[in-house]
Design a protein around this motif. Structure first.
Motif, PDB file in Angstrom:
ATOM      1  N   GLY A  81       0.796  -1.228   0.000  1.00 52.26           N
ATOM      2  CA  GLY A  81       0.000   0.000   0.000  1.00 52.26           C
ATOM      3  C   GLY A  81       0.829   1.280   0.000  1.00 52.26           C
ATOM      4  N   GLY A  82       2.067   1.187   0.525  1.00 55.70           N
ATOM      5  CA  GLY A  82       2.903   2.394   0.618  1.00 55.70           C
ATOM      6  C   GLY A  82       3.946   2.510  -0.478  1.00 55.70           C
ATOM      7  N   THR A  83       3.954   1.581  -1.423  1.00 55.45           N
ATOM      8  CA  THR A  83       4.994   1.601  -2.467  1.00 55.45           C
ATOM      9  C   THR A  83       4.955   2.895  -3.283  1.00 55.45           C
ATOM     10  OG1 THR A  83       4.821  -0.817  -2.626  1.00 55.45           O
ATOM     11  CG2 THR A  83       5.979   0.293  -4.407  1.00 55.45           C
ATOM     12  N   VAL A  84       3.767   3.423  -3.501  1.00 56.23           N
ATOM     13  CA  VAL A  84       3.633   4.637  -4.333  1.00 56.23           C
ATOM     14  C   VAL A  84       4.165   5.897  -3.641  1.00 56.23           C
ATOM     15  CG1 VAL A  84       1.557   3.821  -5.538  1.00 56.23           C
ATOM     16  CG2 VAL A  84       1.326   5.213  -3.471  1.00 56.23           C
ATOM     17  N   ASN A  88      10.590   8.010  -6.588  1.00 52.74           N
ATOM     18  CA  ASN A  88      11.434   7.075  -7.332  1.00 52.74           C
ATOM     19  C   ASN A  88      10.671   5.789  -7.688  1.00 52.74           C
ATOM     20  OD1 ASN A  88      13.713   5.954  -8.449  1.00 52.74           O
ATOM     21  ND2 ASN A  88      14.544   5.246  -6.494  1.00 52.74           N
ATOM     22  N   ASN A  89       9.904   5.282  -6.740  1.00 55.15           N
ATOM     23  CA  ASN A  89       9.130   4.065  -7.009  1.00 55.15           C
ATOM     24  C   ASN A  89       8.064   4.332  -8.074  1.00 55.15           C
ATOM     25  OD1 ASN A  89      10.592   2.986  -4.924  1.00 55.15           O
ATOM     26  ND2 ASN A  89       8.883   2.829  -3.482  1.00 55.15           N
ATOM     27  N   ARG A  90       7.451   5.511  -7.989  1.00 56.45           N
ATOM     28  CA  ARG A  90       6.425   5.846  -8.996  1.00 56.45           C
ATOM     29  C   ARG A  90       7.057   5.907 -10.382  1.00 56.45           C
ATOM     30  NH1 ARG A  90       4.681   9.619  -4.765  1.00 56.45           N
ATOM     31  NH2 ARG A  90       5.378  11.466  -5.896  1.00 56.45           N
ATOM     32  N   VAL A 100      -2.355  -0.004 -12.239  1.00 60.93           N
ATOM     33  CA  VAL A 100      -3.807  -0.172 -12.053  1.00 60.93           C
ATOM     34  C   VAL A 100      -4.148   0.050 -10.582  1.00 60.93           C
ATOM     35  CG1 VAL A 100      -5.764  -1.769 -12.249  1.00 60.93           C
ATOM     36  CG2 VAL A 100      -3.895  -1.876 -13.929  1.00 60.93           C
ATOM     37  N   LEU A 101      -4.997   1.035 -10.321  1.00 58.11           N
ATOM     38  CA  LEU A 101      -5.466   1.270  -8.947  1.00 58.11           C
ATOM     39  C   LEU A 101      -6.671   0.387  -8.661  1.00 58.11           C
ATOM     40  CD1 LEU A 101      -5.817   2.806  -6.258  1.00 58.11           C
ATOM     41  CD2 LEU A 101      -7.014   4.609  -7.537  1.00 58.11           C
ATOM     42  N   ILE A 102      -6.575  -0.394  -7.585  1.00 58.68           N
ATOM     43  CA  ILE A 102      -7.732  -1.142  -7.090  1.00 58.68           C
ATOM     44  C   ILE A 102      -8.404  -0.226  -6.073  1.00 58.68           C
ATOM     45  CG2 ILE A 102      -8.534  -3.279  -6.006  1.00 58.68           C
ATOM     46  CD1 ILE A 102      -7.034  -3.773  -8.651  1.00 58.68           C
ATOM     47  N   ASP A 103      -9.509   0.374  -6.507  1.00 61.39           N
ATOM     48  CA  ASP A 103     -10.133   1.465  -5.745  1.00 61.39           C
ATOM     49  C   ASP A 103     -11.349   0.939  -4.978  1.00 61.39           C
ATOM     50  OD1 ASP A 103     -10.607   4.003  -4.856  1.00 61.39           O
ATOM     51  OD2 ASP A 103     -11.384   4.766  -6.759  1.00 61.39           O
ATOM     52  N   ARG A 104     -11.138   0.679  -3.693  1.00 64.19           N
ATOM     53  CA  ARG A 104     -12.219   0.114  -2.877  1.00 64.19           C
ATOM     54  C   ARG A 104     -12.687   1.167  -1.881  1.00 64.19           C
ATOM     55  NH1 ARG A 104     -12.037  -5.026   1.185  1.00 64.19           N
ATOM     56  NH2 ARG A 104     -14.227  -5.581   0.943  1.00 64.19           N
ATOM     57  N   PRO A 105     -13.993   1.309  -1.698  1.00 65.79           N
ATOM     58  CA  PRO A 105     -14.482   2.331  -0.769  1.00 65.79           C
ATOM     59  C   PRO A 105     -13.905   2.135   0.641  1.00 65.79           C
ATOM     60  CG  PRO A 105     -16.303   1.400  -2.028  1.00 65.79           C
ATOM     61  CD  PRO A 105     -15.091   0.575  -2.334  1.00 65.79           C
ATOM     62  N   ILE A 137      -5.098   8.797  -1.127  1.00 67.10           N
ATOM     63  CA  ILE A 137      -5.977   8.494  -2.255  1.00 67.10           C
ATOM     64  C   ILE A 137      -5.644   9.328  -3.502  1.00 67.10           C
ATOM     65  CG2 ILE A 137      -7.887   9.990  -1.449  1.00 67.10           C
ATOM     66  CD1 ILE A 137      -8.245   6.574  -3.225  1.00 67.10           C
ATOM     67  N   GLU A 138      -5.263  10.589  -3.288  1.00 66.80           N
ATOM     68  CA  GLU A 138      -4.938  11.415  -4.458  1.00 66.80           C
ATOM     69  C   GLU A 138      -3.657  10.952  -5.128  1.00 66.80           C
ATOM     70  OE1 GLU A 138      -6.948  13.199  -6.059  1.00 66.80           O
ATOM     71  OE2 GLU A 138      -8.397  12.843  -4.464  1.00 66.80           O
ATOM     72  N   ILE A 139      -2.713  10.455  -4.342  1.00 66.10           N
ATOM     73  CA  ILE A 139      -1.469   9.934  -4.936  1.00 66.10           C
ATOM     74  C   ILE A 139      -1.805   8.706  -5.779  1.00 66.10           C
ATOM     75  CG2 ILE A 139       0.855   9.003  -4.485  1.00 66.10           C
ATOM     76  CD1 ILE A 139       0.819  10.436  -1.806  1.00 66.10           C
ATOM     77  N   TYR A 140      -2.599   7.792  -5.193  1.00 62.82           N
ATOM     78  CA  TYR A 140      -2.979   6.596  -5.955  1.00 62.82           C
ATOM     79  C   TYR A 140      -3.647   7.006  -7.278  1.00 62.82           C
ATOM     80  CZ  TYR A 140      -2.574   3.739  -1.621  1.00 62.82           C
ATOM     81  OH  TYR A 140      -2.147   3.098  -0.486  1.00 62.82           O
TER      82      TYR A 140
END
Ligand code: S3P
Length: 170
Positions: A81-84, A88-90, A100-105, A137-140
């Motif tokens: 969850g914190g890789t982004v 550098n990782n991005r 691909v973002l897995i976007d779950r409420p 969430i905005e970064i994702y």
């Protein structure tokens, strides 16, 4: 056969690993879980790694693992969850694959997330899940090439991720 890696990103408990493993199996593409890869390399669980060596050591291992993965067969990769969080990782993910973002409420994540296996959350509880969600969430969303809405149950999630993979030629 994949031409590029597919990086699954998103909050802890969003379904990256459960959906990723299953969809990769269905489509017969290689699958890597980054947390699992790090555990195998270091020889302890992610929780033990946080305890023994601290978060920065884990974050460095994440970056090293991503670099290593760029040299391997294109695979579906569940990130942590914190890789982004690291620019550098991005950049590595953008340059070597599709994100691909897995976007779950948030409410769904909070209702069934397993806190005990997650060192960042285990002590602070559900309030920390909520805080991290709003912080990240905005970064994702900003880094994702595709967003898969995982708010309609497991089977809809499988279909949604498979559709994205088919769109990429799988
Ligand atoms: C983390 C998420 C975890 C794991 C580590 C840190 C985070 O992975 O990489 O505990 O910073 O959100 P999951 O997203 O698979 O829980």
């Amino acid at each position: 056969m994949l031409e590029r890696h597919v990086f699954l990103i998103g909050m802890p408990g969003c379904g990256k690993s459960s959906l990723g493993k299953r969809v990769a199996g269905n489509l017969r593409v290689p699958y890597v879980d980054m947390d699992q890869r790090i555990s195998e390399t270091v020889g302890c669980t992610v929780s033990e790694m946080f305890d023994r060596y601290g978060e920065q050591a884990f974050r460095n291992a994440e970056t090293n693992t991503l670099i290593q993965l760029t040299r391997e067969t294109p695979s579906m990769i569940s990130t942590g969850g914190g890789t982004v969080l690291r620019e550098n990782n991005r950049a590595i993910m953008r340059n070597h694959g599709v994100i691909v973002l897995i976007d779950r409420p948030l409410e769904e994540i909070m209702s069934d997330i397993k806190l005990d296996r997650r060192p960042l959350l285990a002590q602070k509880g559900l309030g920390e899940v909520e805080r991290l969600y709003h912080e990240r969430i905005e970064i994702y969303r900003s880094v994702a090439d595709f967003v898969m809405d995982n708010g309609n149950g497991y089977h809809a999630g499988l279909r949604g991720l498979e559709m994205i993979m088919r769109h990429m030629g799988c």
